[in-house]
Scaffold this active site. Structure first.
Site, PDB file in Angstrom:
ATOM      1  N   ARG A 145       0.854  -1.192   0.000  1.00  0.00           N
ATOM      2  CA  ARG A 145       0.000   0.000   0.000  1.00  0.00           C
ATOM      3  C   ARG A 145       0.894   1.248   0.000  1.00  0.00           C
ATOM      4  O   ARG A 145       1.686   1.448   0.924  1.00  0.00           O
ATOM      5  CB  ARG A 145      -0.900  -0.020   1.234  1.00  0.00           C
ATOM      6  CG  ARG A 145      -1.851   1.154   1.331  1.00  0.00           C
ATOM      7  CD  ARG A 145      -2.844   0.943   2.479  1.00  0.00           C
ATOM      8  NE  ARG A 145      -3.682   2.135   2.616  1.00  0.00           N
ATOM      9  CZ  ARG A 145      -3.626   2.983   3.637  1.00  0.00           C
ATOM     10  NH1 ARG A 145      -2.780   2.786   4.633  1.00  0.00           N
ATOM     11  NH2 ARG A 145      -4.409   4.043   3.667  1.00  0.00           N
ATOM     12  N   TYR A 180      -4.823   1.955  15.963  1.00  0.00           N
ATOM     13  CA  TYR A 180      -3.590   1.962  16.755  1.00  0.00           C
ATOM     14  C   TYR A 180      -3.867   1.817  18.250  1.00  0.00           C
ATOM     15  O   TYR A 180      -3.121   1.156  18.960  1.00  0.00           O
ATOM     16  CB  TYR A 180      -2.814   3.264  16.512  1.00  0.00           C
ATOM     17  CG  TYR A 180      -2.256   3.380  15.120  1.00  0.00           C
ATOM     18  CD1 TYR A 180      -1.022   2.833  14.794  1.00  0.00           C
ATOM     19  CD2 TYR A 180      -2.987   4.005  14.119  1.00  0.00           C
ATOM     20  CE1 TYR A 180      -0.505   2.923  13.515  1.00  0.00           C
ATOM     21  CE2 TYR A 180      -2.486   4.096  12.825  1.00  0.00           C
ATOM     22  CZ  TYR A 180      -1.249   3.556  12.529  1.00  0.00           C
ATOM     23  OH  TYR A 180      -0.755   3.632  11.251  1.00  0.00           O
ATOM     24  N   GLU A 193      -7.471   8.530   6.050  1.00  0.00           N
ATOM     25  CA  GLU A 193      -7.738   9.246   7.292  1.00  0.00           C
ATOM     26  C   GLU A 193      -8.187  10.692   7.090  1.00  0.00           C
ATOM     27  O   GLU A 193      -7.519  11.652   7.519  1.00  0.00           O
ATOM     28  CB  GLU A 193      -6.509   9.196   8.202  1.00  0.00           C
ATOM     29  CG  GLU A 193      -6.132   7.785   8.606  1.00  0.00           C
ATOM     30  CD  GLU A 193      -5.007   7.687   9.616  1.00  0.00           C
ATOM     31  OE1 GLU A 193      -4.818   6.595  10.173  1.00  0.00           O
ATOM     32  OE2 GLU A 193      -4.321   8.700   9.847  1.00  0.00           O
ATOM     33  N   GLU A 204      -4.061  -0.035   8.326  1.00  0.00           N
ATOM     34  CA  GLU A 204      -2.906   0.439   9.092  1.00  0.00           C
ATOM     35  C   GLU A 204      -2.993  -0.124  10.496  1.00  0.00           C
ATOM     36  O   GLU A 204      -4.046  -0.050  11.133  1.00  0.00           O
ATOM     37  CB  GLU A 204      -2.847   1.972   9.198  1.00  0.00           C
ATOM     38  CG  GLU A 204      -2.409   2.692   7.949  1.00  0.00           C
ATOM     39  CD  GLU A 204      -2.198   4.191   8.183  1.00  0.00           C
ATOM     40  OE1 GLU A 204      -1.944   4.595   9.351  1.00  0.00           O
ATOM     41  OE2 GLU A 204      -2.295   4.951   7.214  1.00  0.00           O
TER      42      GLU A 204
END
Length: 461
Positions: free
Chosen positions: A74, A293, A163, A368
Site C-alpha cells: 500500500r 492503533y 484518514e 494500518e
C-alpha cells in the site's frame, strides 16, 4: 490462527513520509512542504525534503517488499508530483514514477494498493482555500481521472483518501498538521468536501478502472466511557459522531448523522452540503479500510477542574474536537508506545465486530496497524524490537478473533514498511519494520520484519 482464502498480508507507506525528491522532475509544493518549513511546526524543524529517499531507492524498497513475502503493498501517490498546481496539465514525469512503481510491484508478484490522497494537498489549492472550499473536491476528481487513466486496472485496489479525519480536524481545527489552521467551522466544511472528494473520485474509478476494487481508509476511534453514567455515555456518543460517523454516515448510509448536525449547530449550519452531495458520497466500495492503533477514554467534563485533553493527537491550544468542549479525554494506564498511545488489541476486535454488525455485507481490511518504539541497533547490526513484535502479534491475534466471530476481514497491512518522516514528529518516532539510518539511508530489517515474514510463510504452509 485461521485466515480466509485470498487474505492479503501487506505493508503501507505514504508519499511525503518516504519519497524525498520534493523539487525533482516537476513536482510542486504541498501543504506539508510549506508546513514543515515553517519554524516551530515540526520537531527540530525537520522536513520531508529527503525523507528516506524512496524516490531514488524504490527498487531496493520493492526488493524488501518481495523478500518479506508480502501479497500487497500500500503506497500513496503525491498529488503535487502528478499535478504541481493541483489542476491543469499532468506532469508526465511524476506520473511515470508511479507507473514504474506499479510495474515493479507486478513484476515481483505483489498487488499494488494505491492511495490517491495521504495528506499532501498541492499548496496552490490550499492558497485558494483548501479543503474547506468545494472546488478542491472537484479538482480532486480531475486528478483521480488523470491518475486512473494511466494506472487503471494495473492497480489491484484503489483507495481514495487516507484518514480524512486527520486532514480535516488536525489540519483545520487543532492545527497540529498541515496546513496548520485553527478554524472550527472550516474543519467541518473540510469534512464534507473530503467526503465529497471520495464520492466523486470513487465514481471516476468505477467508470475508468472497472476491474479494480475501490476503498477508503478511515482512522476509527474506539471509544471507552470512563463510567456507565448517562453523561459519560453521551460523551462517547458525541465523540463517535465526530470521529467515526461523520465519515461512515455519508459514505455507507448516504446521510450525515442527525446528532452530529445538532451537536455542531453552534459552529456551522452545514449549508455547504448541496442537494445530491450525500448520494454522490455514498459510492459503493469493495473494501472499508480500518486504521487502528489505540483506544480512547472519554468522560463528561464537570467544569470544576482544568479540562483533560489526553486524546493522543498532539499538543495545541485548539481542540480538534469541534463543538465538544463538554468532553474530556483521559490518560490511560500502560503499557503505551512511544507516541503515548495505549496498547489495546481488544479494541481492534471490538471495532471489527462493531463495523460488521452495523454494516453487514461490507468487507473490511486492516489498512494500518503498528507502533512506534525506540529502536537500537546492536553492535552486530541487529535490531531487536521485541515490543513491536509483541504489539503486532497481539493485534493480528485480535483480528483473528474477530474473523472467527464472523467479521469479514480481507487483509492486514502493517504500518509501516519503513521508518520515515513522522509528520509533526519529524524523525523522532519510528514505526517501520525496516530500520532506516537517517544519515546513510541504509535499510536493515528489524526483528519485527523477520517475525512478519515468518508469520506470512506459516499462513501459507
Amino acid at each position: 490462527m485461521s485466515f480466509p482464502t485470498g487474505f492479503l498480508w501487506g505493508a503501507g507507506t505514504a508519499a511525503y513520509q518516504i519519497e524525498g525528491g520534493v523539487s525533482e522532475d516537476g513536482r510542486g509544493p504541498s501543504i506539508w512542504d510549506t508546513y514543515s518549513h515553517t519554524p516551530g511546526r515540526t520537531v527540530s524543524g525537520e522536513t520531508g525534503d529527503v525523507a528516506v529517499d524512496h524516490y531514488h531507492r524504490w527498487r531496493e524498497d520493492l526488493d524488501h517488499v518481495e523478500a518479506l513475502g508480502l501479497d500487497a503493498y500500500r503506497f500513496s501517490i503525491a498529488w503535487p508530483r502528478v499535478q504541481p498546481s493541483g489542476s491543469g496539465p499532468v506532469n508526465r514525469r511524476g506520473l511515470d514514477f508511479y507507473s514504474r512503481l506499479v510495474d515493479g510491484l507486478l513484476e515481483r508478484g505483489v498487488k499494488p494498493v494505491a492511495t490517491l490522497y495521504h495528506w499532501d494537498l498541492p499548496q496552490p489549492l490550499e492558497s485558494a482555500g483548501g479543503w474547506p472550499v468545494r472546488d478542491t473536491a472537484l479538482r480532486f476528481a480531475d486528478y483521480a481521472a488523470a491518475v486512473v487513466e494511466t494506472l487503471g486496472d494495473r492497480v489491484h485496489l484503489w483507495t481514495t483518501l487516507n484518514e480524512p479525519w486527520c486532514s480535516a480536524f488536525l489540519g483545520y481545527a487543532s492545527g497540529v498538521h498541515a496546513p496548520g489552521r485553527t478554524e472550527p467551522a472550516a474543519a467541518l466544511a473540510a469534512v464534507h468536501h473530503l467526503n465529497l472528494a471520495h464520492g466523486l473520485a470513487g465514481r471516476v474509478i468505477r467508470d475508468r478502472a472497472p476491474a479494480a476494487s475501490l476503498s477508503v481508509a478511515l482512522n476509527f476511534h474506539v471509544l471507552r466511557a470512563a463510567s456507565d453514567s448517562e453523561a459519560d455515555r453521551d460523551a462517547v456518543r458525541r465523540i463517535d459522531a465526530l470521529a467515526n460517523r461523520a465519515f461512515v454516515g455519508p459514505m455507507l448510509e448516504g446521510a450525515y448523522p442527525a446528532d452530529l448536525l445538532r451537536d455542531t449547530a453552534g459552529v456551522t449550519d452545514w449549508s455547504f452540503v448541496n442537494d445530491g452531495d450525500e448520494k454522490t458520497i455514498a459510492v459503493p466500495i469493495d473494501v472499508l479500510g480500518v486504521n487502528y492503533y489505540a483506544s480512547t477514554l472519554v468522560r463528561a467534563w464537570d467544569g470544576n477542574e482544568p479540562r483533560v485533553e489526553a486524546d493522543g493527537h498532539g499538543s495545541s491550544a485548539h481542540s480538534p474536537w469541534v463543538g465538544s468542549e463538554s468532553v474530556e479525554f483521559l490518560p490511560q494506564p500502560g503499557p503505551t508506545t512511544t507516541m503515548g498511545w495505549n496498547i489495546d488489541p481488544d479494541g481492534l476486535t471490538d471495532l471489527l465486530l462493531r463495523l460488521s454488525r452495523e454494516y453487514p455485507g461490507q468487507p473490511l481490511a486492516v489498512t494500518e496497524n503498528g507502533a512506534a518504539f525506540p529502536d537500537e541497533v546492536a553492535p552486530d547490526g541487529t535490531i531487536g524490537d521485541v515490543d513491536r513484535v509483541a504489539y503486532l502479534r497481539s493485534h493480528v491475534d485480535a483480528m483473528a478473533t474477530a474473523i472467527a466471530r464472523g467479521a469479514d476481514v480481507r487483509g492486514y497491512f502493517v504500518w509501516s514498511l519503513l521508518d520515515n518522516f513522522e509528520w509533526s514528529w519529524g524523525y523522532d518516532r519510528r514505526f517501520g519494520i525496516v530500520h532506516v539510518d537517517y544519515t546513510t539511508l541504509r535499510r536493515r530489517w528489524k526483528e519485527s520484519a523477520h517475525w512478519y515474514r515468518d508469520h506470512i510463510r506459516a499462513q501459507r504452509a
